[in-house]
Design a protein around this motif. Structure first.
Motif, short mmCIF file in Angstrom:
data_model
loop_
_atom_site.label_atom_id
_atom_site.label_comp_id
_atom_site.label_asym_id
_atom_site.label_seq_id
_atom_site.Cartn_x
_atom_site.Cartn_y
_atom_site.Cartn_z
N GLN A 305 0.85 -1.20 0.00
CA GLN A 305 0.00 0.00 0.00
C GLN A 305 0.87 1.24 0.00
O GLN A 305 1.67 1.44 0.91
N ARG A 306 0.70 2.06 -1.00
CA ARG A 306 1.48 3.29 -1.10
C ARG A 306 1.07 4.27 -0.01
O ARG A 306 -0.10 4.39 0.34
N GLY A 307 2.05 4.95 0.56
CA GLY A 307 1.78 5.98 1.57
C GLY A 307 1.45 5.44 2.93
O GLY A 307 1.00 6.20 3.80
N LEU A 308 1.69 4.14 3.16
CA LEU A 308 1.32 3.54 4.44
C LEU A 308 2.10 4.16 5.60
O LEU A 308 1.53 4.56 6.61
N ALA A 309 3.41 4.25 5.44
CA ALA A 309 4.24 4.79 6.53
C ALA A 309 3.87 6.24 6.83
O ALA A 309 3.79 6.64 8.01
N ALA A 310 3.61 7.02 5.79
CA ALA A 310 3.26 8.43 6.01
C ALA A 310 1.92 8.55 6.73
O ALA A 310 1.75 9.41 7.61
N SER A 311 0.96 7.69 6.38
CA SER A 311 -0.34 7.74 7.04
C SER A 311 -0.22 7.41 8.53
O SER A 311 -0.84 8.08 9.37
N VAL A 312 0.59 6.41 8.85
CA VAL A 312 0.79 6.04 10.25
C VAL A 312 1.53 7.16 10.99
O VAL A 312 1.18 7.51 12.12
N ASP A 313 2.55 7.74 10.37
CA ASP A 313 3.32 8.81 11.01
C ASP A 313 2.46 10.03 11.29
O ASP A 313 2.71 10.77 12.25
N ARG A 314 1.42 10.22 10.50
CA ARG A 314 0.54 11.37 10.70
C ARG A 314 -0.57 11.08 11.71
O ARG A 314 -1.43 11.91 11.97
N GLY A 315 -0.56 9.87 12.28
CA GLY A 315 -1.55 9.51 13.30
C GLY A 315 -2.90 9.15 12.73
O GLY A 315 -3.91 9.18 13.46
N LEU A 316 -2.95 8.78 11.44
CA LEU A 316 -4.22 8.45 10.80
C LEU A 316 -4.49 6.95 10.78
O LEU A 316 -5.59 6.53 10.40
N GLY A 317 -3.51 6.15 11.14
CA GLY A 317 -3.67 4.71 11.07
C GLY A 317 -3.40 4.20 9.66
O GLY A 317 -3.26 4.98 8.72
N PRO A 318 -3.35 2.90 9.49
CA PRO A 318 -2.99 2.34 8.18
C PRO A 318 -4.11 2.34 7.15
O PRO A 318 -3.85 2.20 5.95
N LEU A 319 -5.37 2.47 7.58
CA LEU A 319 -6.48 2.30 6.66
C LEU A 319 -6.79 3.59 5.92
O LEU A 319 -6.93 4.65 6.52
N THR A 320 -6.91 3.49 4.61
CA THR A 320 -7.38 4.59 3.78
C THR A 320 -8.66 4.15 3.07
O THR A 320 -9.01 2.98 3.10
N ARG A 321 -9.34 5.08 2.43
CA ARG A 321 -10.61 4.74 1.79
C ARG A 321 -10.43 3.70 0.70
O ARG A 321 -11.28 2.85 0.48
N ARG A 322 -9.33 3.80 -0.02
CA ARG A 322 -9.05 2.85 -1.08
C ARG A 322 -7.68 2.25 -0.85
O ARG A 322 -6.85 2.82 -0.16
N GLY A 323 -7.46 1.09 -1.42
CA GLY A 323 -6.17 0.45 -1.29
C GLY A 323 -6.29 -0.99 -0.86
O GLY A 323 -7.38 -1.46 -0.48
N PRO A 324 -5.19 -1.72 -0.88
CA PRO A 324 -5.20 -3.15 -0.54
C PRO A 324 -5.72 -3.44 0.86
O PRO A 324 -6.45 -4.41 1.06
N LEU A 325 -5.36 -2.61 1.84
CA LEU A 325 -5.78 -2.87 3.21
C LEU A 325 -7.29 -2.72 3.36
O LEU A 325 -7.95 -3.52 4.04
N ALA A 326 -7.86 -1.70 2.77
CA ALA A 326 -9.31 -1.50 2.85
C ALA A 326 -10.05 -2.65 2.19
O ALA A 326 -11.04 -3.16 2.72
N ARG A 327 -9.58 -3.07 1.03
CA ARG A 327 -10.24 -4.18 0.34
C ARG A 327 -10.11 -5.47 1.14
O ARG A 327 -11.08 -6.24 1.27
N ALA A 328 -8.92 -5.71 1.70
CA ALA A 328 -8.72 -6.93 2.49
C ALA A 328 -9.57 -6.92 3.75
O ALA A 328 -10.19 -7.96 4.11
N ALA A 329 -9.64 -5.79 4.43
CA ALA A 329 -10.45 -5.69 5.65
C ALA A 329 -11.91 -5.97 5.34
O ALA A 329 -12.59 -6.73 6.05
N ARG A 330 -12.41 -5.36 4.29
CA ARG A 330 -13.80 -5.55 3.90
C ARG A 330 -14.08 -7.02 3.57
O ARG A 330 -15.04 -7.62 4.07
N ASP A 331 -13.24 -7.60 2.73
CA ASP A 331 -13.48 -8.98 2.28
C ASP A 331 -13.34 -9.97 3.42
O ASP A 331 -14.13 -10.93 3.54
#
Length: 336
Positions: A305-331
């Motif tokens: 997932q692109r931008g994962l480290a930056a999202s975590v460093d900003r305190g937003l957590g690993p999940l974004t609206r789109r991306g592999p993690l969101a699709r995997a979590a949903r499925d």
């Protein structure tokens, strides 16, 4: 009606009604068991006073859960009546008041236990904590969710979600308590953001024992729709206890020779191949190779997932609206 209390004792009436008021639940008090039994099946919790336990037993009310016999200085005869009623416990007051207060605090909570999903890395650095956080973030938009940091040597799930500065109870606080843990007390006591609560660690001296794990999970499933466990690879007896309680167990592995080999050893050690699912990260091996070596079916393939480290460093957590993690979590969560 939330609580049905059957008693003629003025002292017991006063004690229990005060506890109900403190818990914010409604109590219906009946001095004549034969007249009050009409509410027996409809109450969330039934408290039978020791003074009328014999009368109630003689009436042979239908068996149900959530029945407790309460009284002061109860004798052996009361325990026989409790068995006849199918009561879950006999509560001796006032010593048992803290336990009863916790039980009353749970009145009106979930009628059935929440789902427990465990996530464990088959090898070091597999990304299990990241996936656990994503699952919890995704479901928290739908209902009460608890993310449990059960890896004493992990980075801390609160840090991945930007919640490390939030006040609330941590594992160390639970370890200092005894007795029954209330579902509402746990849900409202941990650091949280919206419907997502996090149980993690406050310091560097971390140890998870079986009694603490068992008490936590009993309360967690009563108060949340989903409980996500970020499990340690080397957790000892506490890991075995938590794995046994999982409805779904996700084992994360990179599709590499070392990663799959380590995962196969973990699966064999936990004896969980028959009820686990494999989440495969990118590598040189195929999904079929990973499943064949570990003996665990592949339930998801998780890309980078692109931008994962930056999202975590900003305190937003690993999940974004789109991306592999969101699709995997949903499925993964929709699959069951």
């Amino acid at each position: 009606m939330a609580v049905l209390l059957l008693t003629r004792s003025a002292d017991l009436h006063e004690t229990v009604v005060a506890l109900c008021a403190a818990a914010g639940v409604e109590a219906d008090v009946g001095a004549d068991p034969s007249l009050a039994l009409g509410s027996w099946s409809g109450a969330d919790l039934v408290l039978v006073g020791a003074d009328v336990a014999g009368e109630v037993t003689a009436l042979s009310p239908p068996r149900r859960g959530g029945v407790h016999v309460v009284g002061s200085s109860v004798g052996e005869g009361v325990f026989r009546y409790a068995v006849g009623l199918g009561a879950a416990s006999v509560v001796d007051l006032p010593e048992g008041s803290p336990w009863l207060a916790d039980a009353l605090a749970d009145v009106g909570e979930r009628a059935s236990p929440g789902r427990v999903v465990g996530v464990v890395g088959g090898s070091g650095g597999a990304g299990a904590t990241t996936l656990a956080c994503a699952l919890a973030q995704w479901h928290a938009t739908r209902g009460p969710t608890l993310l449990v940091d059960a890896d004493p040597l992990g980075p801390g799930v609160d840090r991945l979600l930007g919640l490390e500065g939030r006040g609330g109870v941590r594992w160390e606080g639970l370890a200092d308590t005894v007795g029954r843990l209330g579902a509402r007390a746990l849900r409202e006591g941990v650091p949280c953001e919206g419907a997502l609560g996090v149980l993690t660690w406050s310091g560097f001296r971390r140890r998870l024992d079986v009694p603490a794990a068992r008490r936590m999970l009993d309360a967690a499933v009563r108060g949340h729709e989903l409980v996500v466990l970020d499990l340690a690879r080397h957790g000892g007896p506490a890991l075995v206890e938590l794995v046994e309680r999982c409805d779904d167990l996700l084992v994360v592995t990179p599709a590499t020779v070392p990663g799959v080999a380590a995962t196969a050893r973990l699966v064999a050690d936990l004896r969980c191949a028959d009820r686990a699912g494999l989440v495969v990260r990118p590598g040189g091996l195929s999904d079929a190779d990973a499943a064949r070596v570990t003996g665990v079916p592949v339930v998801a393939t998780l890309g980078e997932q692109r931008g994962l480290a930056a999202s975590v460093d900003r305190g937003l957590g690993p999940l974004t609206r789109r991306g592999p993690l969101a699709r995997a979590a949903r499925d993964l969560l929709d699959a069951a």
